[in-house]
Design a protein around this motif. Sequence first.
Motif, PDB file in Angstrom:
ATOM      1  N   HIS A 258      43.674  46.666  42.573  1.00 58.75           N
ATOM      2  CA  HIS A 258      43.245  46.815  44.010  1.00 58.75           C
ATOM      3  C   HIS A 258      42.245  47.997  43.818  1.00 58.75           C
ATOM      4  O   HIS A 258      41.153  47.840  44.552  1.00 58.75           O
ATOM      5  CB  HIS A 258      44.394  46.919  45.029  1.00 58.75           C
ATOM      6  N   THR A 259      42.635  49.030  43.267  1.00 58.86           N
ATOM      7  CA  THR A 259      41.460  50.172  43.451  1.00 58.86           C
ATOM      8  C   THR A 259      40.354  49.851  42.685  1.00 58.86           C
ATOM      9  O   THR A 259      39.288  50.600  43.042  1.00 58.86           O
ATOM     10  CB  THR A 259      42.175  51.333  42.845  1.00 58.86           C
TER      11      THR A 259
ATOM     12  N   ASP B 239      36.507  47.008  34.048  1.00 62.79           N
ATOM     13  CA  ASP B 239      37.567  46.979  35.267  1.00 62.79           C
ATOM     14  C   ASP B 239      38.784  46.326  34.632  1.00 62.79           C
ATOM     15  O   ASP B 239      39.931  46.915  35.018  1.00 62.79           O
ATOM     16  CB  ASP B 239      37.130  46.316  36.400  1.00 62.79           C
TER      17      ASP B 239
ATOM     18  N   ARG C 168      38.935  46.639  42.675  1.00 64.40           N
ATOM     19  CA  ARG C 168      38.320  45.257  43.118  1.00 64.40           C
ATOM     20  C   ARG C 168      38.633  44.178  42.012  1.00 64.40           C
ATOM     21  O   ARG C 168      37.651  43.463  41.861  1.00 64.40           O
ATOM     22  CB  ARG C 168      37.181  45.355  43.595  1.00 64.40           C
TER      23      ARG C 168
ATOM     24  N   GLN D  13      48.553  47.206  41.941  1.00 67.79           N
ATOM     25  CA  GLN D  13      47.977  48.192  42.571  1.00 67.79           C
ATOM     26  C   GLN D  13      46.939  48.863  41.932  1.00 67.79           C
ATOM     27  O   GLN D  13      45.821  49.200  43.002  1.00 67.79           O
ATOM     28  CB  GLN D  13      49.055  49.268  42.736  1.00 67.79           C
ATOM     29  N   LEU D  14      46.759  49.184  40.806  1.00 68.89           N
ATOM     30  CA  LEU D  14      45.572  49.600  40.222  1.00 68.89           C
ATOM     31  C   LEU D  14      44.264  48.619  40.216  1.00 68.89           C
ATOM     32  O   LEU D  14      43.461  49.054  40.571  1.00 68.89           O
ATOM     33  CB  LEU D  14      45.803  49.815  38.735  1.00 68.89           C
TER      34      LEU D  14
END
Length: 83
Positions: free
Chosen positions: A34-35, A63, A37, A31-32
């Motif tokens: 995804h935030t 990232d 990319r 989930q993290l």
Amino acid sequence: MAAARVLTMVERRVSAIERDTFMQALDARRQLAHTVRANVWVFESADEPGRFIEFTEAADVADVATVHQGTMPAPVWREVRGD
């Protein structure tokens, strides 16, 4: 041309007792990711249950560190592109 990507690879061994906790943490990392990319792929050994290899791929090292809550879990590999 898009910038080269970075990748980390981590092998983890998870006991049967720790499996649920590991899977919950994996869901949180995805989930993290995804935030920011990034992508997280995890594979489990067909021959050794509880032995995982985890790949985290993103645009930059920051990232990847974000996905892993501020730490770098492994050496960073940079994408190589030909001419």
